[in-house]
Scaffold this motif. Structure first.
Motif, PDB file in Angstrom:
ATOM      1  N   ALA A   1      31.692  67.244  -4.010  1.00  0.00           N
ATOM      2  CA  ALA A   1      30.398  66.803  -3.480  1.00  0.00           C
ATOM      3  C   ALA A   1      29.728  65.858  -4.472  1.00  0.00           C
ATOM      4  O   ALA A   1      29.154  64.836  -4.081  1.00  0.00           O
TER       5      ALA A   1
ATOM      6  N   ASP B   1      24.848  72.316  -6.837  1.00  0.00           N
ATOM      7  CA  ASP B   1      25.201  70.955  -7.240  1.00  0.00           C
ATOM      8  C   ASP B   1      24.161  69.983  -6.704  1.00  0.00           C
ATOM      9  O   ASP B   1      23.412  70.307  -5.790  1.00  0.00           O
TER      10      ASP B   1
ATOM     11  N   LEU C   1      30.749  75.965   8.430  1.00  0.00           N
ATOM     12  CA  LEU C   1      31.280  75.771   7.076  1.00  0.00           C
ATOM     13  C   LEU C   1      32.422  76.735   6.724  1.00  0.00           C
ATOM     14  O   LEU C   1      33.404  76.359   6.081  1.00  0.00           O
TER      15      LEU C   1
ATOM     16  N   THR D   1      35.267  68.241   6.465  1.00  0.00           N
ATOM     17  CA  THR D   1      34.726  66.898   6.709  1.00  0.00           C
ATOM     18  C   THR D   1      35.409  65.906   5.767  1.00  0.00           C
ATOM     19  O   THR D   1      35.061  64.745   5.737  1.00  0.00           O
ATOM     20  N   ARG D   2      36.353  66.408   4.990  1.00  0.00           N
ATOM     21  CA  ARG D   2      37.016  65.532   4.005  1.00  0.00           C
ATOM     22  C   ARG D   2      38.334  65.026   4.552  1.00  0.00           C
ATOM     23  O   ARG D   2      39.086  65.785   5.176  1.00  0.00           O
TER      24      ARG D   2
ATOM     25  N   GLY E   1      41.414  67.031   3.770  1.00  0.00           N
ATOM     26  CA  GLY E   1      40.983  68.406   3.502  1.00  0.00           C
ATOM     27  C   GLY E   1      41.695  69.344   4.461  1.00  0.00           C
ATOM     28  O   GLY E   1      42.023  68.966   5.589  1.00  0.00           O
TER      29      GLY E   1
ATOM     30  N   LEU F   1      40.386  75.182   4.575  1.00  0.00           N
ATOM     31  CA  LEU F   1      40.661  76.619   4.421  1.00  0.00           C
ATOM     32  C   LEU F   1      39.954  77.216   3.199  1.00  0.00           C
ATOM     33  O   LEU F   1      39.826  78.429   3.102  1.00  0.00           O
TER      34      LEU F   1
ATOM     35  N   LEU G   1      36.765  77.387   1.901  1.00  0.00           N
ATOM     36  CA  LEU G   1      35.583  78.240   2.035  1.00  0.00           C
ATOM     37  C   LEU G   1      35.863  79.462   2.900  1.00  0.00           C
ATOM     38  O   LEU G   1      35.369  80.549   2.615  1.00  0.00           O
TER      39      LEU G   1
ATOM     40  N   PHE H   1      25.677  77.517  -3.255  1.00  0.00           N
ATOM     41  CA  PHE H   1      26.577  78.567  -2.777  1.00  0.00           C
ATOM     42  C   PHE H   1      26.323  79.820  -3.604  1.00  0.00           C
ATOM     43  O   PHE H   1      26.265  79.758  -4.830  1.00  0.00           O
TER      44      PHE H   1
HETATM   45  P1  ADP Z   1      38.002  71.435   2.287  1.00  0.00           P
HETATM   46  O1  ADP Z   1      37.517  71.400   0.889  1.00  0.00           O
HETATM   47  O2  ADP Z   1      39.473  71.398   2.421  1.00  0.00           O
HETATM   48  O3  ADP Z   1      37.298  70.486   3.168  1.00  0.00           O
HETATM   49  P2  ADP Z   1      36.476  73.842   2.373  1.00  0.00           P
HETATM   50  O4  ADP Z   1      36.579  75.027   3.248  1.00  0.00           O
HETATM   51  O5  ADP Z   1      36.521  74.068   0.930  1.00  0.00           O
HETATM   52  O6  ADP Z   1      37.626  72.877   2.801  1.00  0.00           O
HETATM   53  O7  ADP Z   1      35.155  73.062   2.706  1.00  0.00           O
HETATM   54  C1  ADP Z   1      34.784  72.858   4.034  1.00  0.00           C
HETATM   55  C2  ADP Z   1      33.703  71.809   4.113  1.00  0.00           C
HETATM   56  O8  ADP Z   1      32.499  72.308   3.581  1.00  0.00           O
HETATM   57  C3  ADP Z   1      33.966  70.566   3.315  1.00  0.00           C
HETATM   58  O9  ADP Z   1      34.783  69.673   4.038  1.00  0.00           O
HETATM   59  C4  ADP Z   1      32.556  70.024   3.114  1.00  0.00           C
HETATM   60  O10 ADP Z   1      32.112  69.300   4.223  1.00  0.00           O
HETATM   61  C5  ADP Z   1      31.727  71.260   3.071  1.00  0.00           C
HETATM   62  N1  ADP Z   1      31.339  71.596   1.724  1.00  0.00           N
HETATM   63  C6  ADP Z   1      31.940  72.504   0.914  1.00  0.00           C
HETATM   64  N2  ADP Z   1      31.315  72.571  -0.268  1.00  0.00           N
HETATM   65  C7  ADP Z   1      30.302  71.676  -0.233  1.00  0.00           C
HETATM   66  C8  ADP Z   1      29.273  71.259  -1.155  1.00  0.00           C
HETATM   67  N3  ADP Z   1      29.196  71.783  -2.372  1.00  0.00           N
HETATM   68  N4  ADP Z   1      28.400  70.330  -0.751  1.00  0.00           N
HETATM   69  C9  ADP Z   1      28.482  69.800   0.498  1.00  0.00           C
HETATM   70  N5  ADP Z   1      29.412  70.143   1.387  1.00  0.00           N
HETATM   71  C10 ADP Z   1      30.303  71.063   1.053  1.00  0.00           C
END
Ligand code: ADP
Length: 487
Positions: free
Chosen positions: A391, A419, A432, A439-440, A443, A446, A448, A474
């Motif tokens: 992020a 952050d 989420l 959203t990446r 990505g 998985l 979170l 978080f």
């Molecule tokens: P990935 O990292 O593979 O996308 P995650 O499950 O770790 O999968 O995260 C899911 C989504 O949550 C991310 O694609 C992002 O959009 C959002 N996200 C996670 N952590 C943050 C953060 N610290 N700030 C903003 N968005 C976040």
């Protein structure tokens, strides 16, 4: 990492701690050697001067023994030509009196003491008289500068830094000037001449200046220690890097193991929906085709929809294939200090954090002991930190901050990761923790969901929110090993 300047400080301290005693030892040794050389020279000087002084006693005794009052040739007057330090010789024949009263007084003393006696010492003119009482009394005038046998002298009188003096009753005669500075270390030597007849003190003084210390050796030692410590530091760094790489590898393996479980759950969820749709659509198509007349058009669209859902299921299975290659690990709950787990995760991510230009700020009052599976906990923290870094990479370097807080309240310990990234969009927030939600680009979605599952498995919770001012927050809560407030 926040502790690397401190580590650097420790290395510098170690360098000082090893090199300073060495420098002091080298300096002390050099001074001791100089002192020994000085004392040896001073003792030789004392011996040489004493030998000359004793010679005068012997000459007077010989004169008293050999000369008779009737010898008119006065051979004693030839003594100055043999002994250059003897300037003049006086003689009092039996029955006569000395021309000066001080010689008479000295002779009386000499008679009592039965040895030669000092009659007059004039340090300003560097000479003295020595008198021996006998039937024929004798007096020798000695040149004090002639006392020093320069041919046997242990130092070079013109260049030596040692000052040599004769002292007697508050008078002083400098035999060798030396050079006495005002700073550094002073060596002193003082001893009576080895004869009672000439009771002078031989005094030697030397001043060793700072410039005479062995600076070359001292600097060489300091440099050697620096080189050795740099070697040790290099080896230490290599070992650290190897350990970090091994730990990351282990964490990666565990992550894959845990991801499998998550994937299975996500799969069930993701595949169940399209399967149910396929079932419903094909049953509808079957029914439509059985109608008379058969409704072919609607049946076709139902079949097309079934195909679409089947493709979605196939896609999920494809992802599963790519992601999975190991079975799930077991959970072992134990008391773990959140602070320690966080430090380990930070240690592993130190190079990435540094590359990202982020120095985490830690807010913690003390140890927070929670009940958790140490490996799973580390994985959750690792994921949260990775997400935070991803992020933060989306905002300019100067705006990147990462605050990590630890606290304990009631029966739960909490780790809060805040952050200063772009935060979480309102429509993203509810999904989420859904498996495969991302959203990446690239990505997996998985991370979170796995973290949440692991937190739940450890009887804890993981929640996400936007910070009031900026970025995402978080919060991981886990049961405390000992509930706060209970004794
Ligand atoms: P990935 O990292 O593979 O996308 P995650 O499950 O770790 O999968 O995260 C899911 C989504 O949550 C991310 O694609 C992002 O959009 C959002 N996200 C996670 N952590 C943050 C953060 N610290 N700030 C903003 N968005 C976040």
């Amino acid at each position: 990492m926040w502790n690397s300047p401190r580590a650097q400080g420790w290395w510098i301290l170690a360098w000082l701690a090893v090199s300073l005693p060495g420098v002091v030892w080298i300096g002390h040794n050099a001074l001791e050697q100089l002192r020994e050389a000085f004392e040896t020279d001073a003792r030789i000087v004392h011996r040489l001067l004493s030998q000359r002084a004793v010679q005068h006693d012997a000459i007077l005794s010989m004169l008293a023994l050999l000369q008779s009052s009737s010898d008119a040739t006065r051979p004693e007057q030839r003594l100055p030509s043999v002994y250059p330090q003897i300037l003049a010789v006086k003689r009092r024949d039996g029955g006569q009196a000395w021309d000066e009263p001080r010689f008479a007084a000295a002779e009386r003393q000499s008679r009592q003491a039965r040895r030669p006696v000092l009659a007059a010492a004039d340090f300003a003119k560097a000479r003295y008289w020595l008198v021996l009482a006998a039937d024929t009394g004798y007096a020798l005038q000695i040149d004090m500068r002639g006392l020093a046998p320069w041919s046997e002298w242990p130092m070079r009188p013109e260049t030596s830094s040692v000052r040599v003096m004769l002292e007697y009753a508050g008078q002083r005669l400098v035999l060798q000037p030396g050079s006495i500075g005002s700073t550094g270390w002073r060596f002193d030597f003082a001893k009576h001449l080895a004869t009672d007849s000439q009771p002078f003190d031989v005094v030697a003084v030397s001043q060793v200046g700072w410039s005479q210390l062995p600076w070359g050796w001292m600097l060489a030692w300091v440099a050697l220690v620096a080189v050795l410590l740099a070697g040790v530091q290099g080896a230490h760094r290599q070992r650290e890097a190897r350990r970090r790489a091994e730990a990351l590898l282990r964490l990666g393996k565990v992550a894959r193991l845990n991801a499998l479980g998550e994937l299975a759950a996500g799969m069930a969820h993701e595949v169940n929906q399209p399967l149910a749709a396929v079932l419903a659509n094909t049953q509808a198509a079957k029914r439509l085709l059985a109608d008379t007349p058969p409704d072919i058009e609607t049946a076709q669209s139902a079949m097309a929809s079934a195909v679409q859902q089947a493709q979605r299921a196939a896609e999920v299975v494809g992802r599963l294939r790519r992601a999975v290659d190991a079975p799930e690990g077991a959970t072992e709950i134990a008391a773990v200090d959140l602070h320690t787990a966080l430090s380990r995760a930070l240690y592993l991510l130190a190079p990435q954090l540094q590359a990202c230009g982020v120095t985490p700020a830690l807010q913690a009052a003390g140890a927070v002991n929670v009940l958790a599976d140490p490996v799973a906990l580390e994985q959750v923290i690792h994921n949260l930190l990775l997400n935070a870094m991803q992020a933060l990479e989306r905002v300019p370097r100067g705006e990147r901050t990462l605050t990590l807080s630890l606290n304990a309240a009631a029966a739960q310990g909490a780790l809060i990761v805040h952050d200063s990234g772009p935060g979480i969009a309102a429509d993203v927030l509810p999904r989420l923790f859904d498996p495969f939600f991302t959203t990446r680009d690239g990505g997996l979605g998985l991370g979170l969901s796995l973290c949440e599952t692991l937190a739940t498995r450890m009887n804890g919770t993981l929640t996400a929110a936007n910070h009031a001012t900026r970025g995402a927050v978080f919060t991981l809560r886990l049961p405390l090993a000992e509930a706060v407030g209970t004794p």
